[in-house]
Scaffold this motif. Structure first.
Motif, PDB file in Angstrom:
ATOM      1  N   UNK A  19      21.329  49.026 -23.098  1.00 56.53           N
ATOM      2  CA  UNK A  19      21.729  47.642 -22.829  1.00 56.53           C
ATOM      3  C   UNK A  19      22.616  47.568 -21.584  1.00 56.53           C
ATOM      4  N   UNK A  20      23.512  48.557 -21.432  1.00 58.95           N
ATOM      5  CA  UNK A  20      24.406  48.572 -20.268  1.00 58.95           C
ATOM      6  C   UNK A  20      23.600  48.709 -18.974  1.00 58.95           C
ATOM      7  N   UNK A  21      22.621  49.610 -18.994  1.00 60.26           N
ATOM      8  CA  UNK A  21      21.794  49.820 -17.800  1.00 60.26           C
ATOM      9  C   UNK A  21      20.942  48.586 -17.490  1.00 60.26           C
ATOM     10  N   UNK A  22      20.468  47.911 -18.529  1.00 62.85           N
ATOM     11  CA  UNK A  22      19.668  46.695 -18.316  1.00 62.85           C
ATOM     12  C   UNK A  22      20.506  45.613 -17.654  1.00 62.85           C
ATOM     13  N   UNK A  23      21.737  45.408 -18.138  1.00 55.45           N
ATOM     14  CA  UNK A  23      22.600  44.379 -17.562  1.00 55.45           C
ATOM     15  C   UNK A  23      22.966  44.729 -16.120  1.00 55.45           C
ATOM     16  N   UNK A  24      23.276  46.002 -15.835  1.00 49.00           N
ATOM     17  CA  UNK A  24      23.649  46.409 -14.481  1.00 49.00           C
ATOM     18  C   UNK A  24      22.476  46.300 -13.519  1.00 49.00           C
ATOM     19  N   UNK A  25      21.269  46.415 -14.048  1.00 50.20           N
ATOM     20  CA  UNK A  25      20.091  46.331 -13.180  1.00 50.20           C
ATOM     21  C   UNK A  25      19.953  44.955 -12.546  1.00 50.20           C
ATOM     22  N   UNK A  26      20.525  43.941 -13.192  1.00 51.28           N
ATOM     23  CA  UNK A  26      20.461  42.574 -12.662  1.00 51.28           C
ATOM     24  C   UNK A  26      21.608  42.276 -11.689  1.00 51.28           C
ATOM     25  N   UNK A  27      22.535  43.211 -11.558  1.00 50.26           N
ATOM     26  CA  UNK A  27      23.648  43.012 -10.626  1.00 50.26           C
ATOM     27  C   UNK A  27      23.195  43.418  -9.209  1.00 50.26           C
ATOM     28  N   UNK A  28      23.378  42.537  -8.201  1.00 49.03           N
ATOM     29  CA  UNK A  28      22.934  42.852  -6.828  1.00 49.03           C
ATOM     30  C   UNK A  28      23.695  44.063  -6.263  1.00 49.03           C
ATOM     31  N   UNK A  29      23.008  44.929  -5.590  1.00 43.30           N
ATOM     32  CA  UNK A  29      23.625  46.080  -4.941  1.00 43.30           C
ATOM     33  C   UNK A  29      23.734  47.304  -5.814  1.00 43.30           C
ATOM     34  N   UNK A  30      23.263  47.247  -7.060  1.00 35.88           N
ATOM     35  CA  UNK A  30      23.333  48.396  -7.961  1.00 35.88           C
ATOM     36  C   UNK A  30      22.211  49.358  -7.626  1.00 35.88           C
ATOM     37  N   UNK A  31      22.604  50.612  -7.363  1.00 33.79           N
ATOM     38  CA  UNK A  31      21.614  51.622  -7.020  1.00 33.79           C
ATOM     39  C   UNK A  31      21.186  52.401  -8.256  1.00 33.79           C
ATOM     40  N   UNK A  32      20.123  53.188  -8.057  1.00 34.52           N
ATOM     41  CA  UNK A  32      19.615  54.005  -9.157  1.00 34.52           C
ATOM     42  C   UNK A  32      20.618  55.064  -9.582  1.00 34.52           C
ATOM     43  N   UNK A  33      21.362  55.614  -8.611  1.00 32.69           N
ATOM     44  CA  UNK A  33      22.367  56.625  -8.944  1.00 32.69           C
ATOM     45  C   UNK A  33      23.465  56.036  -9.808  1.00 32.69           C
ATOM     46  N   UNK A  34      23.868  54.799  -9.459  1.00 31.36           N
ATOM     47  CA  UNK A  34      24.912  54.130 -10.230  1.00 31.36           C
ATOM     48  C   UNK A  34      24.417  53.878 -11.660  1.00 31.36           C
ATOM     49  N   UNK A  35      23.172  53.454 -11.777  1.00 36.58           N
ATOM     50  CA  UNK A  35      22.632  53.202 -13.130  1.00 36.58           C
ATOM     51  C   UNK A  35      22.597  54.489 -13.946  1.00 36.58           C
ATOM     52  N   UNK A  36      22.226  55.598 -13.276  1.00 37.91           N
ATOM     53  CA  UNK A  36      22.162  56.877 -13.989  1.00 37.91           C
ATOM     54  C   UNK A  36      23.544  57.306 -14.457  1.00 37.91           C
ATOM     55  N   UNK A  37      24.521  57.211 -13.562  1.00 38.78           N
ATOM     56  CA  UNK A  37      25.884  57.638 -13.906  1.00 38.78           C
ATOM     57  C   UNK A  37      26.450  56.768 -15.027  1.00 38.78           C
ATOM     58  N   UNK A  38      26.260  55.453 -14.880  1.00 37.41           N
ATOM     59  CA  UNK A  38      26.774  54.537 -15.914  1.00 37.41           C
ATOM     60  C   UNK A  38      26.049  54.762 -17.241  1.00 37.41           C
ATOM     61  N   UNK A  39      24.746  54.984 -17.200  1.00 40.30           N
ATOM     62  CA  UNK A  39      23.986  55.206 -18.433  1.00 40.30           C
ATOM     63  C   UNK A  39      24.422  56.463 -19.158  1.00 40.30           C
ATOM     64  N   UNK A  40      24.566  57.567 -18.380  1.00 38.95           N
ATOM     65  CA  UNK A  40      24.987  58.827 -19.000  1.00 38.95           C
ATOM     66  C   UNK A  40      26.407  58.714 -19.535  1.00 38.95           C
ATOM     67  N   UNK A  41      27.280  58.087 -18.768  1.00 39.96           N
ATOM     68  CA  UNK A  41      28.686  57.959 -19.179  1.00 39.96           C
ATOM     69  C   UNK A  41      28.813  57.109 -20.448  1.00 39.96           C
ATOM     70  N   UNK A  42      28.120  55.963 -20.454  1.00 44.79           N
ATOM     71  CA  UNK A  42      28.205  55.096 -21.636  1.00 44.79           C
ATOM     72  C   UNK A  42      27.561  55.759 -22.855  1.00 44.79           C
ATOM     73  N   UNK A  43      26.488  56.530 -22.609  1.00 45.37           N
ATOM     74  CA  UNK A  43      25.835  57.222 -23.737  1.00 45.37           C
ATOM     75  C   UNK A  43      26.769  58.258 -24.363  1.00 45.37           C
ATOM     76  N   UNK A  44      27.370  59.109 -23.496  1.00 41.95           N
ATOM     77  CA  UNK A  44      28.254  60.158 -24.015  1.00 41.95           C
ATOM     78  C   UNK A  44      29.486  59.568 -24.686  1.00 41.95           C
TER      79      UNK A  44
END
Length: 344
Positions: A19-44
């Protein structure tokens, strides 16, 4: 499927990270690396937080509570550990254990209430049964003390009545003692080879005068020839037969008949039946006639005499013989008592 804390934490962490990655994907300027880092961090972070919350704060405490109930249950009811439910979900275990424990405790409470009611009724019955002969004897004796002793006729008459009252009191106490010993197992049975036909004939002779007073006839009915051997305590089984035959005479009709039947019940047992052709017992009383002091017709039973403990003693004696007595009765048709004995 068993929902372990790790599985629940993994499922929730994946959902939160997704859900966090889905919401961030709609934010302008969010890169794939940022989504990966945020996804892994929120998961752990979510995984370990949920795992700690469920496993440490909930599961372990629930498991401790379940173990406490299990130990109490085992101690109270001596239940084998194999019968305890094996599951990884402590909520299910706790629910099952609490349900079983509460149900059994409620049953125990109900039994205690019945015992308390029985105790109150028993004390009231004993008090009433003891009071009657004591007061009667007391009245006769005090009358003699007050001067009636000088009249020889009155003295002999009152002394005889007082003696009968005390004899009745003695019979009641003896029956109470016997019943108590039977219930506690203090009164041991001495099993031997016994001829039940001979016992029945002897009882017919002993009760002949009582039967003649009511014009009652006795009959022994059996297809068996010669002695009928059973394994029993001779004294106690004689007490059983005497009580049943005597009751059949007492509560039967004038001019009636009492039939004792002895017949094979398979290879190992003998069926004994005592039947009268009296007025019968109303259906609502049949389940209670083996209780102490229970009388179907209190006024008539008092006139007939007896302690009110005979059938209770009969039941316990036959229980000690590993037998069960049953009763069949129809109004205006008569009553029939049945029990089995081991053949010898």
């Amino acid at each position: 499927m068993s929902l372990s804390p790790r599985f629940i934490a993994l499922l929730l962490a994946s959902l939160i990270a997704g859900l966090t990655m889905v919401f961030l994907a709609f934010v302008p300027g969010t890169t794939g690396s940022m989504l990966f880092v945020v996804g892994v961090s929120s998961f752990l972070l979510s995984f370990f937080l949920v795992l700690y919350t469920i496993d440490i704060l909930v599961y372990r405490e629930i498991t401790k509570l379940y173990e406490a109930i299990r130990k109490l249950k085992v101690r109270d009811f001596s239940i084998s550990r194999k019968s305890i439910l094996k599951t990884g979900n402590p909520f299910k275990k706790l629910n099952d254990e609490i349900f079983v424990y509460v149900a059994r405790k409620q049953k125990e409470i109900d039994e205690l209430k019945k015992m308390e009611q029985f105790r109150r009724e028993f004390l009231a019955d004993v008090s009433h049964e003891l009071k009657t002969p004591i007061f009667a004897a007391q009245g006769f004796i005090h009358t003699l003390i007050d001067g009636a002793v000088d009249d020889e006729y009155v003295r002999d008459k009152f002394l005889a009545k007082a003696a009968r009252s005390l004899d009745g009191l003695d019979a009641l106490v003896q029956d109470l003692v016997a019943l108590s010993q039977l219930e506690t197992g203090e009164l041991r049975m001495h099993f031997d080879r016994v001829d039940i036909r001979h016992i029945t004939d002897e009882i017919f002779e002993q009760l002949e005068s009582v039967a003649q007073a009511r014009k009652t006839t006795f009959r022994l009915k059996t297809p068996l020839t010669g002695p009928v051997w059973v394994r029993a305590d001779k004294q106690r089984i004689t007490q059983v037969m005497t009580n049943l035959i005597q009751n059949a005479v007492k509560y039967g009709n004038d001019g009636g008949k009492v039939v004792v039947t002895l017949e094979d019940e398979g290879k190992k047992h003998l069926l004994v039946t005592v039947k009268d052709d009296g007025p019968g017992i109303p259906p609502e009383h049949l389940s209670r006639i083996f209780e102490r002091f229970y009388r179907v017709e209190k006024s008539r039973s008092k006139e007939q005499g007896g302690t009110g403990l005979g059938l209770a003693i009969v039941k316990h004696i036959l229980n000690a013989h590993k037998s069960k007595i049953t009763v069949l009765s129809r109004l205006d048709k008569g009553t029939e008592f049945r029990f089995k004995l081991d053949k010898e």
